[in-house]
Design a protein around this motif. Structure first.
Motif, PDB file in Angstrom:
ATOM      1  N   ARG A 134      42.533 -60.095   5.504  1.00 32.59           N
ATOM      2  CA  ARG A 134      43.059 -59.373   4.534  1.00 32.59           C
ATOM      3  C   ARG A 134      42.990 -58.126   4.997  1.00 32.59           C
ATOM      4  N   THR A 135      41.550 -58.033   4.860  1.00 35.73           N
ATOM      5  CA  THR A 135      40.871 -56.274   5.023  1.00 35.73           C
ATOM      6  C   THR A 135      41.799 -56.401   6.345  1.00 35.73           C
ATOM      7  N   ALA A 136      40.938 -57.386   7.277  1.00 38.60           N
ATOM      8  CA  ALA A 136      42.145 -56.826   8.821  1.00 38.60           C
ATOM      9  C   ALA A 136      42.930 -56.684   8.732  1.00 38.60           C
ATOM     10  N   THR A 137      43.810 -57.004   8.345  1.00 33.21           N
ATOM     11  CA  THR A 137      45.732 -56.930   8.367  1.00 33.21           C
ATOM     12  C   THR A 137      45.924 -55.521   7.280  1.00 33.21           C
ATOM     13  N   VAL A 138      45.371 -54.900   6.588  1.00 34.45           N
ATOM     14  CA  VAL A 138      45.513 -53.560   6.089  1.00 34.45           C
ATOM     15  C   VAL A 138      44.998 -52.215   6.648  1.00 34.45           C
ATOM     16  N   ALA A 139      43.545 -53.168   7.911  1.00 33.47           N
ATOM     17  CA  ALA A 139      43.345 -52.591   9.066  1.00 33.47           C
ATOM     18  C   ALA A 139      44.404 -51.786   9.869  1.00 33.47           C
ATOM     19  N   GLU A 140      44.763 -53.052  10.227  1.00 37.43           N
ATOM     20  CA  GLU A 140      45.710 -52.990  11.907  1.00 37.43           C
ATOM     21  C   GLU A 140      46.976 -51.559  11.043  1.00 37.43           C
ATOM     22  N   LYS A 141      47.914 -52.147   9.478  1.00 32.48           N
ATOM     23  CA  LYS A 141      48.241 -51.170   9.868  1.00 32.48           C
ATOM     24  C   LYS A 141      48.598 -49.712  10.104  1.00 32.48           C
TER      25      LYS A 141
END
Length: 258
Positions: A134-141
């Motif tokens: 979930r954190t990685a999804t935010v970082a990717e965005k």
């Protein structure tokens, strides 16, 4: 407990609250208020921060996105990322050494990733590892909002101890000129030794480790100073957005296997 005994302890309680008021503020902001917001919104802190960034920051402008994160973290909700003061140290090192590849362990919301990517010369790239999907999804965005494509910044989702042994074969990483440790201080020593075992640190490489004084990474620091493989320097700073709480960045220069 009788009222008399309670009153006897009151001066001690007041003294402790006054002496450790900055830690108390951190506890309230980073733990108590965060827990309440998590329950009310169903979102994580990084997700709430990204909603604010998406609304207020300029797409394609990493500097403005970073400034928006700083405003959110200092005025709205604490985020445990690098922050502006430590960010200046990181940016200066990248400018001085111009590494071809930077390895980041612990992407978090992507704050340090943006600092690195915008400071790197053309042709250099960032490989960043985040264990939480979930954190990685935010970082990717955040990274793509800033305008960096996968050729410049590649994000890997996985546990660092599982990813590092495969960096050479799966991700074409044969050596990192700079490594940023920003995930969990208790994992720093393990992952540093993994990088050594995989021969991913060329001579002269820089390892920069965050939060080595608060919450602290004593075993990591002891190893770096005693093993004879590194030249060590400690940058004393305050905790990001809580300057009265002592913290620091450890800067290691790899001298070779010895």
């Amino acid at each position: 407990m009788s009222p008399a005994i309670a009153l006897a302890f009151l001066p001690l309680v007041v003294t402790l609250l006054a002496r450790y008021r900055h830690y108390f503020r951190l506890l309230v902001r980073a733990v108590l208020l965060r827990g309440i917001r998590d329950c009310l919104t169903g979102l994580r802190p990084e997700e709430r921060a990204f909603s604010y960034v998406l609304t207020n920051a300029l797409p394609g402008d990493p500097g403005h996105i970073l400034a928006t994160f700083d405003h959110w973290s200092s005025r709205c909700e604490y985020l445990a990322h690098l922050g502006p003061l430590k960010g200046q140290i990181l940016t200066r090192l990248i400018t001085q050494h111009a590494p071809e590849l930077v390895l980041e362990l612990g992407t978090r919301c992507g704050y340090a990733t943006l600092l690195i990517a915008q400071a790197l010369p053309p042709g250099s790239r960032v490989l960043t590892i985040e264990m939480d999907p979930r954190t990685a999804t935010v970082a990717e965005k955040v990274i793509r909002l800033a305008g960096f494509d996968e050729c410049k910044v590649e994000l890997i989702v996985g546990r660092s101890e599982e990813v590092i042994p495969h960096l050479k074969t799966q991700y074409r990483l044969h050596g990192a000129g700079l490594v940023l440790l920003g995930h969990r201080p208790r994992c720093y020593l393990r992952d540093l030794q993994l990088l050594e075992a995989q021969a991913l640190l060329p001579i002269g490489a820089t390892v920069l480790a965050d939060h080595v004084l608060f919450p602290g990474a004593p075993r990591f620091l002891q190893y770096a100073k005693a093993c004879g493989r590194y030249r060590c320097r400690l940058h004393h700073t305050g905790l990001q957005y809580f300057p009265s709480i002592r913290d620091g960045l450890a800067q290691l220069t790899y001298l070779g296997p010895g």
